[in-house]
Design a protein around this motif. Structure first.
Motif, PDB file in Angstrom:
ATOM      1  N   PHE A  60      32.837  31.427  47.135  1.00 14.21           N
ATOM      2  CA  PHE A  60      32.221  32.462  46.313  1.00 14.21           C
ATOM      3  C   PHE A  60      30.716  32.458  46.562  1.00 14.21           C
ATOM      4  O   PHE A  60      30.146  31.460  47.000  1.00 14.21           O
ATOM      5  CB  PHE A  60      32.491  32.201  44.822  1.00 14.21           C
ATOM      6  CG  PHE A  60      33.940  32.323  44.431  1.00 14.21           C
ATOM      7  CD1 PHE A  60      34.444  33.516  43.941  1.00 14.21           C
ATOM      8  CD2 PHE A  60      34.802  31.237  44.553  1.00 14.21           C
ATOM      9  CE1 PHE A  60      35.781  33.633  43.579  1.00 14.21           C
ATOM     10  CE2 PHE A  60      36.140  31.340  44.195  1.00 14.21           C
ATOM     11  CZ  PHE A  60      36.629  32.543  43.708  1.00 14.21           C
ATOM     12  N   LYS A  61      30.063  33.559  46.241  1.00 13.81           N
ATOM     13  CA  LYS A  61      28.608  33.647  46.357  1.00 13.81           C
ATOM     14  C   LYS A  61      27.924  33.598  44.992  1.00 13.81           C
ATOM     15  O   LYS A  61      26.730  33.343  44.909  1.00 13.81           O
ATOM     16  CB  LYS A  61      28.220  34.944  47.080  1.00 13.81           C
ATOM     17  CG  LYS A  61      28.691  35.005  48.533  1.00 13.81           C
ATOM     18  CD  LYS A  61      28.012  33.943  49.378  1.00 13.81           C
ATOM     19  CE  LYS A  61      28.466  34.016  50.833  1.00 13.81           C
ATOM     20  NZ  LYS A  61      28.003  35.227  51.519  1.00 13.81           N
ATOM     21  N   ARG A  62      28.698  33.841  43.928  1.00 15.59           N
ATOM     22  CA  ARG A  62      28.133  33.884  42.581  1.00 15.59           C
ATOM     23  C   ARG A  62      28.971  33.032  41.633  1.00 15.59           C
ATOM     24  O   ARG A  62      30.200  33.019  41.711  1.00 15.59           O
ATOM     25  CB  ARG A  62      28.072  35.327  42.068  1.00 15.59           C
ATOM     26  CG  ARG A  62      27.224  36.258  42.918  1.00 15.59           C
ATOM     27  CD  ARG A  62      27.263  37.695  42.407  1.00 15.59           C
ATOM     28  NE  ARG A  62      26.633  37.818  41.093  1.00 15.59           N
ATOM     29  CZ  ARG A  62      27.289  38.053  39.969  1.00 15.59           C
ATOM     30  NH1 ARG A  62      28.617  38.193  39.977  1.00 15.59           N
ATOM     31  NH2 ARG A  62      26.650  38.153  38.822  1.00 15.59           N
ATOM     32  N   TRP A  63      28.276  32.341  40.716  1.00 12.85           N
ATOM     33  CA  TRP A  63      28.966  31.475  39.758  1.00 12.85           C
ATOM     34  C   TRP A  63      29.897  32.266  38.847  1.00 12.85           C
ATOM     35  O   TRP A  63      31.003  31.814  38.534  1.00 12.85           O
ATOM     36  CB  TRP A  63      27.946  30.711  38.915  1.00 12.85           C
ATOM     37  CG  TRP A  63      27.159  29.709  39.698  1.00 12.85           C
ATOM     38  CD1 TRP A  63      25.830  29.768  40.016  1.00 12.85           C
ATOM     39  CD2 TRP A  63      27.647  28.492  40.283  1.00 12.85           C
ATOM     40  NE1 TRP A  63      25.470  28.666  40.761  1.00 12.85           N
ATOM     41  CE2 TRP A  63      26.563  27.865  40.931  1.00 12.85           C
ATOM     42  CE3 TRP A  63      28.902  27.877  40.313  1.00 12.85           C
ATOM     43  CZ2 TRP A  63      26.687  26.654  41.604  1.00 12.85           C
ATOM     44  CZ3 TRP A  63      29.034  26.670  40.978  1.00 12.85           C
ATOM     45  CH2 TRP A  63      27.944  26.067  41.615  1.00 12.85           C
ATOM     46  N   ASP A  64      29.471  33.437  38.403  1.00 10.19           N
ATOM     47  CA  ASP A  64      30.307  34.230  37.496  1.00 10.19           C
ATOM     48  C   ASP A  64      31.614  34.650  38.156  1.00 10.19           C
ATOM     49  O   ASP A  64      32.652  34.744  37.494  1.00 10.19           O
ATOM     50  CB  ASP A  64      29.549  35.471  37.014  1.00 10.19           C
ATOM     51  CG  ASP A  64      28.550  35.150  35.910  1.00 10.19           C
ATOM     52  OD1 ASP A  64      28.702  34.094  35.265  1.00 10.19           O
ATOM     53  OD2 ASP A  64      27.622  35.955  35.691  1.00 10.19           O
ATOM     54  N   ASP A  65      31.566  34.911  39.453  1.00 11.48           N
ATOM     55  CA  ASP A  65      32.787  35.293  40.163  1.00 11.48           C
ATOM     56  C   ASP A  65      33.784  34.132  40.189  1.00 11.48           C
ATOM     57  O   ASP A  65      34.991  34.328  40.022  1.00 11.48           O
ATOM     58  CB  ASP A  65      32.460  35.731  41.594  1.00 11.48           C
ATOM     59  CG  ASP A  65      31.672  37.034  41.637  1.00 11.48           C
ATOM     60  OD1 ASP A  65      31.687  37.772  40.630  1.00 11.48           O
ATOM     61  OD2 ASP A  65      31.033  37.309  42.673  1.00 11.48           O
ATOM     62  N   MET A  66      33.271  32.922  40.398  1.00 13.27           N
ATOM     63  CA  MET A  66      34.164  31.765  40.397  1.00 13.27           C
ATOM     64  C   MET A  66      34.727  31.509  38.998  1.00 13.27           C
ATOM     65  O   MET A  66      35.919  31.228  38.840  1.00 13.27           O
ATOM     66  CB  MET A  66      33.458  30.505  40.898  1.00 13.27           C
ATOM     67  CG  MET A  66      34.440  29.342  41.094  1.00 13.27           C
ATOM     68  SD  MET A  66      33.679  27.721  41.188  1.00 13.27           S
ATOM     69  CE  MET A  66      32.701  27.899  42.660  1.00 13.27           C
ATOM     70  N   ALA A  67      33.866  31.605  37.992  1.00 16.84           N
ATOM     71  CA  ALA A  67      34.324  31.401  36.616  1.00 16.84           C
ATOM     72  C   ALA A  67      35.415  32.401  36.256  1.00 16.84           C
ATOM     73  O   ALA A  67      36.428  32.052  35.632  1.00 16.84           O
ATOM     74  CB  ALA A  67      33.148  31.517  35.652  1.00 16.84           C
ATOM     75  N   GLY A  68      35.229  33.644  36.672  1.00 20.96           N
ATOM     76  CA  GLY A  68      36.238  34.667  36.410  1.00 20.96           C
ATOM     77  C   GLY A  68      37.549  34.376  37.112  1.00 20.96           C
ATOM     78  O   GLY A  68      38.632  34.578  36.545  1.00 20.96           O
ATOM     79  N   ALA A  69      37.460  33.880  38.342  1.00 23.48           N
ATOM     80  CA  ALA A  69      38.668  33.541  39.102  1.00 23.48           C
ATOM     81  C   ALA A  69      39.415  32.379  38.459  1.00 23.48           C
ATOM     82  O   ALA A  69      40.652  32.355  38.429  1.00 23.48           O
ATOM     83  CB  ALA A  69      38.292  33.204  40.545  1.00 23.48           C
ATOM     84  N   LEU A  70      38.677  31.414  37.928  1.00 23.48           N
ATOM     85  CA  LEU A  70      39.307  30.295  37.215  1.00 23.48           C
ATOM     86  C   LEU A  70      40.025  30.789  35.964  1.00 23.48           C
ATOM     87  O   LEU A  70      41.182  30.431  35.710  1.00 23.48           O
ATOM     88  CB  LEU A  70      38.251  29.260  36.826  1.00 23.48           C
ATOM     89  CG  LEU A  70      37.988  28.102  37.781  1.00 23.48           C
ATOM     90  CD1 LEU A  70      36.756  27.326  37.332  1.00 23.48           C
ATOM     91  CD2 LEU A  70      39.188  27.170  37.884  1.00 23.48           C
ATOM     92  N   ASN A  71      39.347  31.599  35.191  1.00 17.26           N
ATOM     93  CA  ASN A  71      39.940  32.101  33.950  1.00 17.26           C
ATOM     94  C   ASN A  71      41.175  32.957  34.210  1.00 17.26           C
ATOM     95  O   ASN A  71      42.127  32.942  33.426  1.00 17.26           O
ATOM     96  CB  ASN A  71      38.908  32.906  33.160  1.00 17.26           C
ATOM     97  CG  ASN A  71      37.950  32.025  32.384  1.00 17.26           C
ATOM     98  OD1 ASN A  71      38.301  30.922  31.965  1.00 17.26           O
ATOM     99  ND2 ASN A  71      36.727  32.502  32.193  1.00 17.26           N
ATOM    100  N   ALA A  72      41.159  33.690  35.321  1.00 15.32           N
ATOM    101  CA  ALA A  72      42.273  34.586  35.640  1.00 15.32           C
ATOM    102  C   ALA A  72      43.413  33.879  36.363  1.00 15.32           C
ATOM    103  O   ALA A  72      44.470  34.477  36.578  1.00 15.32           O
ATOM    104  CB  ALA A  72      41.764  35.747  36.492  1.00 15.32           C
ATOM    105  N   GLY A  73      43.206  32.623  36.748  1.00 17.47           N
ATOM    106  CA  GLY A  73      44.243  31.898  37.477  1.00 17.47           C
ATOM    107  C   GLY A  73      44.316  32.263  38.946  1.00 17.47           C
ATOM    108  O   GLY A  73      45.285  31.913  39.626  1.00 17.47           O
ATOM    109  N   VAL A  74      43.294  32.943  39.454  1.00 17.99           N
ATOM    110  CA  VAL A  74      43.248  33.273  40.884  1.00 17.99           C
ATOM    111  C   VAL A  74      43.052  31.999  41.701  1.00 17.99           C
ATOM    112  O   VAL A  74      43.559  31.867  42.814  1.00 17.99           O
ATOM    113  CB  VAL A  74      42.113  34.281  41.171  1.00 17.99           C
ATOM    114  CG1 VAL A  74      41.953  34.519  42.672  1.00 17.99           C
ATOM    115  CG2 VAL A  74      42.386  35.593  40.444  1.00 17.99           C
ATOM    116  N   ILE A  75      42.294  31.059  41.145  1.00 21.85           N
ATOM    117  CA  ILE A  75      42.154  29.728  41.736  1.00 21.85           C
ATOM    118  C   ILE A  75      42.600  28.698  40.701  1.00 21.85           C
ATOM    119  O   ILE A  75      42.599  28.968  39.495  1.00 21.85           O
ATOM    120  CB  ILE A  75      40.707  29.442  42.203  1.00 21.85           C
ATOM    121  CG1 ILE A  75      39.704  29.628  41.052  1.00 21.85           C
ATOM    122  CG2 ILE A  75      40.343  30.308  43.397  1.00 21.85           C
ATOM    123  CD1 ILE A  75      38.265  29.268  41.410  1.00 21.85           C
TER     124      ILE A  75
END
Length: 316
Positions: A60-75
């Motif tokens: 990821f390039k942005r922290w918010d994008d990673m946080a969103g992916a964690l919350n959504a179960g994408v990662i």
């Protein structure tokens, strides 16, 4: 004899669970920063050797994008800023910390020809930060408070790490605080100089951590254990590479997975050698408490139930 062999084959085919043969895939997020080196070193050296786990990397390039992916179960897991993860946990994210990603690792960088030489010089200046709730913000506030100042006395503005050097070059910011190698890169390019390393604000401090979604963790304990043990070995390998070579192995891996020039990687890891540390990744509550306390004082997070947030059983 052939019939007997066929029967044995059919027995294994139909009666042995598929899970005996299949590896558990864990999808892991990271950013292209040196704080996350243990992840890519582990992947390069161990992923083909794992018996129970297969690690898929997502940059990821942005922290918010990673946080969103964690919350959504994408990662399923992520290498993420400790205070960002604490805030996620406070607001309902079902995640657990299983390991530190590193210790220390950032710097406050000012313009090369700047007259800023201490915390007081930052007063009323525009300081770039990577995220409003970043560990860096708490460390910046801690540094300012040593001179009777606080975050209220600077103009903190969010800039994505890859763009901080250019923003400084164009005169849009006076300073920035961020993970390596962006400070090292600005120094090598003659754009900036180090005002203070964060290790000199709080020595051996927690910054990025390894978090795993709790549902995945509960269902895949042995796979996570194998992966965490590899991360610990990888941290020791990085420190050994610092001591015994010119970081030939690690810098090549960083270039492959993160795209950074090898000279920049060496500068970020060896000047000085404790600029970032990878050899003690034990997620101890007392170390988290130090960061949580200054983050609460800075007003970026609320108090955290660290016993509920940390699962230290995987550190062996």
């Amino acid at each position: 004899m052939k019939i007997k062999l066929c029967l044995i084959f059919l027995f294994f085919l139909f009666f042995i669970p598929i899970s005996v043969f299949a590896k558990t895939t864990i999808k892991v997020g990271y950013l292209p920063i040196l704080d996350h080196l243990t992840l890519v070193v582990s992947h390069e050296r161990d992923n083909e050797k794992f018996k129970e786990v297969n690690v898929e990397l997502k940059m990821f390039k942005r922290w918010d994008d990673m946080a969103g992916a964690l919350n959504a179960g994408v990662i399923d897991a992520g290498f993420i800023l400790s205070t960002v993860a604490m805030d996620m946990f406070n607001t309902g994210s079902d995640i657990k910390t299983v390991l530190l990603a590193h210790r220390n690792g950032s710097a406050i960088t000012v313009k090369k020809d700047s007259d800023i030489h201490s915390a007081t010089g930052l007063k009323d200046k525009k300081v770039a930060i990577p995220h409003r709730k970043a560990t860096h913000v708490a460390l910046l506030d801690k540094y300012l408070r040593k001179e009777g100042l606080s975050l209220k006395n600077v103009d903190a503005t969010v800039v994505d790490p890859p763009y901080m050097e250019e923003s400084m070059k164009l005169g849009r910011i006076d300073a920035f605080i961020v993970a390596e190698p962006f400070g090292a890169k600005a120094h090598l390019h003659g754009v900036g100089r180090v005002l203070v390393l964060t290790k000199d604000i709080i020595d051996n401090h927690v910054e990025c951590i390894v978090v795993v979604r709790n549902q995945f963790l509960k269902q895949n304990i042995s796979a996570v254990q194998e992966w965490v043990e590899s991360l610990i070995r990888s941290g020791k390998f990085i420190e050994k590479d610092k001591r015994e070579t010119k970081l030939n192995s690690v810098s090549a891996i960083a270039k492959k997975y993160m795209g950074h020039d090898e000279e920049v990687v060496r500068e970020g890891l060896k000047n000085p050698t404790d600029r970032i540390l990878f050899d003690n990744l034990n997620p101890e509550i007392s170390d988290f408490q130090k960061i949580a306390d200054i983050a609460v004082q800075a007003g970026i997070i609320e108090k955290v139930d660290l016993e509920g947030f940390i699962d230290s059983r995987f550190y062996k």
